[in-house]
Design a protein around this motif. Structure first.
Motif, short mmCIF file in Angstrom:
data_model
loop_
_atom_site.label_atom_id
_atom_site.label_comp_id
_atom_site.label_asym_id
_atom_site.label_seq_id
_atom_site.Cartn_x
_atom_site.Cartn_y
_atom_site.Cartn_z
N MET A 284 0.83 -1.21 0.00
CA MET A 284 0.00 0.00 0.00
C MET A 284 0.87 1.26 0.00
O MET A 284 0.55 2.26 -0.66
N SER A 285 1.99 1.22 0.71
CA SER A 285 2.91 2.37 0.71
C SER A 285 3.53 2.59 -0.66
O SER A 285 3.66 3.73 -1.11
N LEU A 288 0.87 4.10 -2.88
CA LEU A 288 0.61 5.49 -2.50
C LEU A 288 1.74 6.41 -2.96
O LEU A 288 1.48 7.52 -3.46
N LEU A 292 1.31 9.52 -5.54
CA LEU A 292 1.68 10.88 -5.17
C LEU A 292 2.68 11.48 -6.15
O LEU A 292 2.60 12.66 -6.49
#
Length: 349
Positions: A284-285, A288, A292
């Motif tokens: 998930m990081s 993300l 971004l």
């Protein structure tokens, strides 16, 4: 005559009674057989149910177990982040090396009494004759000024400065191109010319990528080592909390491998829960961060990061590395707990 009739009637009555008894006996025997066959099944089922363990040796849920699950999840998350970071840097270094190998530069320094334009044309024609060369292009005065403006400022006049001129060469097939022959031909036939194949930068990038990979593996080993120590302490705590049960099983005759398997099964499930939680958090990081950087294109910080490492996204080998870390965490957790239990039981003996 009357007496004979009476005897005949009695014999016929006895004959009628005897077959009735013969037909009734088999029914009773069948019932008896059915009862005899069906009765032995009940003790076997009850005996099997008694042999089955009613509950696990290690409690499935405890405060120490939840804390260790959190520790394993954090360690797995850090290890997966390390794998993802190493993957990003490795891909960026590989892209840099490919760009540098595909591009070489001829630099011509100004010399008194030598026509610079003629030497540039000579170098361009010479480079185009070698096999493996894709395109040859001499950089214009405007492009040269743009390269020097960050250091010398705007409004630069090249006529009054001994600024070397650059010829950009794109390599179509690096295997066919002989850089040594091209370098010697350029230096012999073109006055003040030299070939730059970016070998210094390529070697430095290779060294940097190797150092990053080695550092990533070192960090992952330290993280997994910390997790192993945490599992050892948690196993000892579980052994102390179930000391009576383990001692009874041990002295009754239970083998050390049986007791160790019970602990391994418990900690394997615990390691899987923690490892999967940490791996999912790392994925998930990664997603993300990729989102971004894509949304922040055009901003100064995002452009600088993209210029440094390219697209900040984890490649497919990086995600495979995350799954490998999760599997490794579960296996290490189970093996560590089993070895700790066997060591403790050896001391008891």
């Amino acid at each position: 005559m009357a007496q004979s009739d009476d005897t005949d009637n009695q014999q016929s009555a006895d004959a009628e009674v005897k077959p009735a008894r013969k037909t009734a006996r088999p029914k009773r025997s069948k019932r008896i057989k059915r009862k005899v066959v069906s009765k032995p099944k009940k003790p076997e089922q009850s005996e099997d149910s008694r042999l089955r363990p009613a509950a696990a040796i290690v409690p499935p849920q405890s405060v120490a177990g939840r804390a260790l699950t959190l520790v394993v999840a954090i360690m797995s998350f850090l290890a997966c982040l390390t794998v993802g970071g190493v993957s990003i840097v490795w891909d960026a270094a590989d892209a840099w090396q490919n760009d540098l190998v595909r591009e070489i530069t001829i630099q011509i320094r100004p010399t008194e009494g030598v026509d610079m334009l003629r030497e540039i044309d000579k170098a361009v024609a010479l480079a185009q004759e070698f096999p493996g060369i894709g395109s040859v292009r001499a950089m214009s005065d405007a492009e040269t000024k743009a390269l020097l403006e960050p250091w010398l400022g705007e409004g630069l006049q090249l006529d009054g400065l001994p600024v070397p001129r650059l010829i950009q060469i794109t390599v179509a097939d690096p295997d066919q191109l002989n850089l040594e022959q091209l370098s010697s031909a350029v230096s012999q036939n073109v006055v003040g010319a030299s070939l730059d194949d970016h070998s210094v930068w390529t070697s430095r990038l290779s060294a940097m990528a190797g150092a990053v990979v080695a550092g990533g593996f070192a960090i992952m080993i330290l993280v997994l080592g910390s997790m192993v120590l945490s599992v050892v302490f948690a196993t000892q705590s579980a052994m102390a909390g179930n000391k009576d049960v383990v001692s009874v099983l041990h002295f009754v005759g239970a083998e050390d491998s049986f007791i160790a398997r019970e602990f391994q099964r418990h900690f394997l499930l615990l390691g899987l829960k923690g490892g999967i939680s940490g791996g999912v958090a790392a994925i998930m990081s990664f997603l993300l961060l990729d989102m971004l950087t894509r949304q922040g294109s055009g901003q100064a910080s995002s452009d600088q990061l993209s210029a440094l490492v390219g697209s900040v996204s984890v490649s497919l080998p990086g995600y495979f590395g995350v799954f490998g870390v999760v599997f490794l965490v579960a296996i290490l957790t189970a093996l560590t707990s089993g070895l700790a239990v066997k060591a403790h039981l050896a001391k008891v003996d």
